[in-house]
Design an enzyme around this catalytic site. Structure first.
Site, PDB file in Angstrom:
ATOM      1  N   GLU A 169      50.570  40.990  40.546  1.00 53.92           N
ATOM      2  CA  GLU A 169      50.486  39.538  41.161  1.00 53.92           C
ATOM      3  C   GLU A 169      50.251  38.461  40.292  1.00 53.92           C
ATOM      4  OE1 GLU A 169      48.784  42.352  41.999  1.00 53.92           O
ATOM      5  OE2 GLU A 169      46.704  41.761  42.467  1.00 53.92           O
ATOM      6  N   GLN A 210      45.641  53.896  44.440  1.00 55.04           N
ATOM      7  CA  GLN A 210      44.726  55.155  44.482  1.00 55.04           C
ATOM      8  C   GLN A 210      44.849  55.839  45.801  1.00 55.04           C
ATOM      9  OE1 GLN A 210      41.009  53.370  43.155  1.00 55.04           O
ATOM     10  NE2 GLN A 210      41.669  53.090  41.170  1.00 55.04           N
ATOM     11  N   SER A 225      37.096  21.973  49.139  1.00 54.40           N
ATOM     12  CA  SER A 225      38.602  22.785  49.439  1.00 54.40           C
ATOM     13  C   SER A 225      39.724  21.574  49.759  1.00 54.40           C
ATOM     14  CB  SER A 225      38.492  23.485  50.726  1.00 54.40           C
ATOM     15  OG  SER A 225      37.527  24.402  50.528  1.00 54.40           O
ATOM     16  N   TYR A 275      34.234  36.999  49.988  1.00 52.87           N
ATOM     17  CA  TYR A 275      33.902  36.129  50.958  1.00 52.87           C
ATOM     18  C   TYR A 275      33.058  34.864  50.340  1.00 52.87           C
ATOM     19  CZ  TYR A 275      34.260  39.549  54.874  1.00 52.87           C
ATOM     20  OH  TYR A 275      34.823  40.363  55.602  1.00 52.87           O
ATOM     21  N   HIS A 327      47.660  44.951  38.271  1.00 57.43           N
ATOM     22  CA  HIS A 327      47.832  43.789  39.093  1.00 57.43           C
ATOM     23  C   HIS A 327      49.036  43.077  38.952  1.00 57.43           C
ATOM     24  CE1 HIS A 327      43.999  44.388  41.612  1.00 57.43           C
ATOM     25  NE2 HIS A 327      43.557  44.616  40.467  1.00 57.43           N
ATOM     26  N   GLU A 381      39.283  20.418  35.153  1.00 58.38           N
ATOM     27  CA  GLU A 381      38.623  20.416  36.654  1.00 58.38           C
ATOM     28  C   GLU A 381      37.313  20.786  36.940  1.00 58.38           C
ATOM     29  OE1 GLU A 381      40.881  23.213  39.452  1.00 58.38           O
ATOM     30  OE2 GLU A 381      39.343  22.514  41.064  1.00 58.38           O
ATOM     31  N   CYS A 393      46.593  48.475  42.677  1.00 60.91           N
ATOM     32  CA  CYS A 393      45.396  49.162  42.220  1.00 60.91           C
ATOM     33  C   CYS A 393      44.921  50.162  42.950  1.00 60.91           C
ATOM     34  CB  CYS A 393      44.531  47.747  41.806  1.00 60.91           C
ATOM     35  SG  CYS A 393      43.104  48.419  40.505  1.00 60.91           S
ATOM     36  N   LEU A 394      43.807  49.651  43.910  1.00 62.85           N
ATOM     37  CA  LEU A 394      43.310  50.697  44.928  1.00 62.85           C
ATOM     38  C   LEU A 394      44.482  51.050  45.988  1.00 62.85           C
ATOM     39  CD1 LEU A 394      40.880  52.011  46.303  1.00 62.85           C
ATOM     40  CD2 LEU A 394      40.640  49.961  47.725  1.00 62.85           C
ATOM     41  N   GLY A 395      45.404  50.247  45.899  1.00 69.70           N
ATOM     42  CA  GLY A 395      46.617  50.311  46.690  1.00 69.70           C
ATOM     43  C   GLY A 395      47.544  51.782  46.004  1.00 69.70           C
ATOM     44  N   ASP A 446      41.401  29.130  40.940  1.00 72.53           N
ATOM     45  CA  ASP A 446      42.403  28.063  40.314  1.00 72.53           C
ATOM     46  C   ASP A 446      43.167  28.232  39.207  1.00 72.53           C
ATOM     47  OD1 ASP A 446      42.072  26.142  42.528  1.00 72.53           O
ATOM     48  OD2 ASP A 446      40.090  25.605  41.567  1.00 72.53           O
ATOM     49  N   ASP A 482      26.572  17.249  44.137  1.00 72.16           N
ATOM     50  CA  ASP A 482      25.931  18.526  44.095  1.00 72.16           C
ATOM     51  C   ASP A 482      25.069  18.400  43.123  1.00 72.16           C
ATOM     52  OD1 ASP A 482      27.971  19.071  45.889  1.00 72.16           O
ATOM     53  OD2 ASP A 482      29.072  20.398  44.602  1.00 72.16           O
TER      54      ASP A 482
HETATM   55  N1  GLN Z   1      37.765  50.127  43.181  1.00 70.66           N
HETATM   56  C1  GLN Z   1      38.974  50.665  42.549  1.00 70.66           C
HETATM   57  C2  GLN Z   1      38.588  50.962  41.049  1.00 70.66           C
HETATM   58  O1  GLN Z   1      37.754  50.481  40.445  1.00 70.66           O
HETATM   59  C3  GLN Z   1      40.108  49.720  42.565  1.00 70.66           C
HETATM   60  C4  GLN Z   1      39.798  48.423  41.776  1.00 70.66           C
HETATM   61  C5  GLN Z   1      40.979  47.636  42.142  1.00 70.66           C
HETATM   62  O2  GLN Z   1      41.561  47.736  43.200  1.00 70.66           O
HETATM   63  N2  GLN Z   1      41.010  46.363  41.825  1.00 70.66           N
HETATM   64  O3  GLN Z   1      39.157  51.491  40.320  1.00 70.66           O
END
Ligand code: GLN
Length: 545
Positions: A510, A386, A15, A55, A508, A142, A382-384, A72, A149
């Site tokens: 972003e 849904q 990091s 995580y 997405h 990179e 996406c899930l947002g 990256d 390691d």
């Molecule tokens: N779990 C949801 C799906 O598979 C949303 C996936 C996500 O947010 N990238 O459709």
């Protein structure tokens, strides 16, 4: 001109900013009119990070051609403003996978398959391939992990061989290290850097450049010492002071002379560096501005790397709108337990990012409900999207227990359901709807106006979608499907009529935001949040929760 290769390794600690350094090198070379591409080699055994927990790995970055890659690559795309492909990231798992497949096919009949040469050849082929594919003048490579390691050894051996294969005049080794600061004496220490370079030399690699990251300014005598002990030219010891402004890094390494050194060492016939646009960007970033606060309501809020591109996209849109964007990280599981609402009440906008699995989902539905009822700008990714549809079905249409089939397979109202082509999928790795797909925009909607285009392409990573069986009723109740696939089969964007900004995308956005080109949806969202800033009282929280 033969393809040139710049290899970046890391030492002392992980990091340390190797990815950002590689990305910054890409930017300063591009500023000289040189065509660059960047590649990340990951020493872990997973085939890709797609199946790893955030995580473990942070965000999974999705390329337009549908590869699930290391975060990256997000830095590379944002700094260099290029679209990379799946060839720009590979892992030990992929290398072994293809070598074993070749062995089974009989490609090596008679031979014993070994780390050297078979694994190293496969690595070298993949490095050379990305250069040929992109016709880049310079390939920046990179190497993940830290020198020493066990698992990165075949990669280091492969790049050592590359120097002989393609010629020493066409290769540069850059080693990125860290200079610890000893508080008692106020000194920056070079010994870990010396040890790390010794380790690298033991593998047959003598670095040409040392990028020495530190939290304190590096005095000239420290630079001299590193040059002497590590056998690197003084001008090739590049101090990299930690900066609060990520996008300043290209300027820091350029002003320390790295670009000129690389251009000379690799005989690159570039033009003089023109970083004027980038300098203006950094000036804009540094200029004092108003502030707004956006909540990211997610499951991995303790680990901000899990939402790296979301945070950057908010930041880019903030810069474009002349505002700093503070992020309030809200754990969605807390909202379920009636905690964290006080923090949500203070924000100017809410983002619910992508996610998988049941944990914390109900809290995200509550966040969507609260944003809808209180007219707080909301961007669902996406899930947002849904959870926004689930809230609408439950609380506007009064379809009790409406849900996504991902979380409740027995619900009477699976407003979000598995895509038909996902029903037969058994392998979890690399089998989602991945990469870019076209989306047609409905004119006169929030999304349509934000893009001001008819058709766009956006990157996806999901298995579930808005269930067409409920589309008409949702629409009749005021949900607007402002983006759909060209064949009308898939909802790509939904928004809520009469709300200042409540938009969710199945893709997405972003991943396509750049520091000097914010994504239209993020841009419009931040504009709405700026308008909403300090806008009167909001309801304390969702009723009864
Ligand atoms: N779990 C949801 C799906 O598979 C949303 C996936 C996500 O947010 N990238 O459709």
């Amino acid at each position: 001109m033969p393809t040139k290769y710049i290899f970046c390794t890391g030492g002392v600690v992980s990091s340390v900013g190797k990815g950002v350094t590689a990305a910054a090198i890409g930017r300063i070379l591009k500023a000289r009119g040189i065509k660059v591409t960047i590649q990340k080699l990951d020493p872990y055994i997973n085939v890709d990070p797609g199946t790893m927990s955030p995580y473990q790995h942070g965000e999974v970055y999705v390329t337009f051609d549908g590869a699930e890659t290391d975060l990256d690559l997000g830095h590379y795309e944002r700094f260099v403003n290029i679209d990379l492909t799946r060839a720009s990231n590979f892992t030990t798992g992929q290398v072994y996978n293809s070598v074993i497949a070749q062995e089974r096919r009989g490609d090596y009949l008679g031979a014993t398959i070994q780390a050297i040469p078979h694994i190293t050849n496969e690595i070298k082929n993949r490095i050379k391939h990305v250069g040929q594919l992109t016709e880049a003048d310079v390939v920046i490579v990179e190497i993940g992990g830290t020198v020493g390691d066990i698992e990165s050894q075949p990669f280091l051996e492969a790049i050592r061989q590359m120097r002989t294969d393609v010629g020493p005049e066409n290769t540069i080794f850059i080693h990125v290290t860290f200079l610890p600061h000893i508080g008692a004496t106020g000194e920056l220490k070079t010994k870990p850097t010396q040890h790390s370079v010794r380790e690298l030399r033991g593998l047959g690699i003598q670095p040409h450049v040392i990028v020495a990251r530190s939290d304190y300014p590096t005095p000239a005598e420290v630079i001299d010492k590193i040059a002497l002990f590590c056998d690197v030219e003084k001008r090739a010891v590049i101090p990299l002071l930690t900066t609060p402004y990520l996008y300043e890094v290209p300027l820091l390494v350029e002003d320390a002379g790295l670009g000129d050194f690389l251009a000379e060492a690799l005989s690159l016939n570039g033009k003089p560096a023109d970083l004027s646009g980038w300098r203006e960007l950094v000036d804009r970033i540094k200029a004092p501005k108003a502030e707004i606060t956006i909540a990211i309501v997610g499951k991995y809020v303790a680990l901000h790397d899990a939402y790296m591109s979301v945070r950057e996209a908010l930041y880019h849109a903030g810069v474009a709108n002349g505002t700093d964007v503070n992020v309030e990280w809200v754990y969605s599981g807390d909202l379920e337990k009636d905690k964290g609402w006080d923090r949500l009440e203070k924000v100017d906008g809410i983002v619910v990012p992508g996610g998988f699995g049941y944990r914390g989902v109900e809290g995200k539905v509550l966040a969507a409900q609260w944003a809808r009822e209180n007219k707080v700008p909301y961007l669902g990714l996406c899930l947002g999207l849904q959870v926004m549809c689930i809230d609408y079905a439950r609380n506007v249409l009064k379809w009790e227990n409406a849900n996504s089939a991902e979380f409740d397979s027995a619900t009477d109202y699976p407003v979000i359901d598995l895509m038909p082509d996902q029903k037969s999928v058994t392998d979890m790795g690399g089998t989602m709807r991945l990469g870019h797909y076209p989306c047609m925009l409905k004119p006169g909607t929030i999304a349509g106006d934000a893009y001001a285009e008819q058709e766009v392409k956006e990157r996806h990573r999901h298995r579930f979608e808005v269930n067409n069986a409920f589309r008409d009723e949702l629409e009749a109740a005021g949900l607007v499907f402002s983006g759909i696939s060209p064949d009308s089969r898939l909802v790509e964007i939904a928004e809520i009529k009469g709300h200042p900004f409540m938009v969710g995308s199945q893709f997405h956005p972003e991943f396509q935001s750049r520091p000097n080109r914010p994504h239209p949806l993020f841009d419009a969202f931040i504009r709405a949040a700026v308008d909403c800033h300090g806008n009167g009282e909001k309801e304390p929280k969702v009723d009864g929760k």
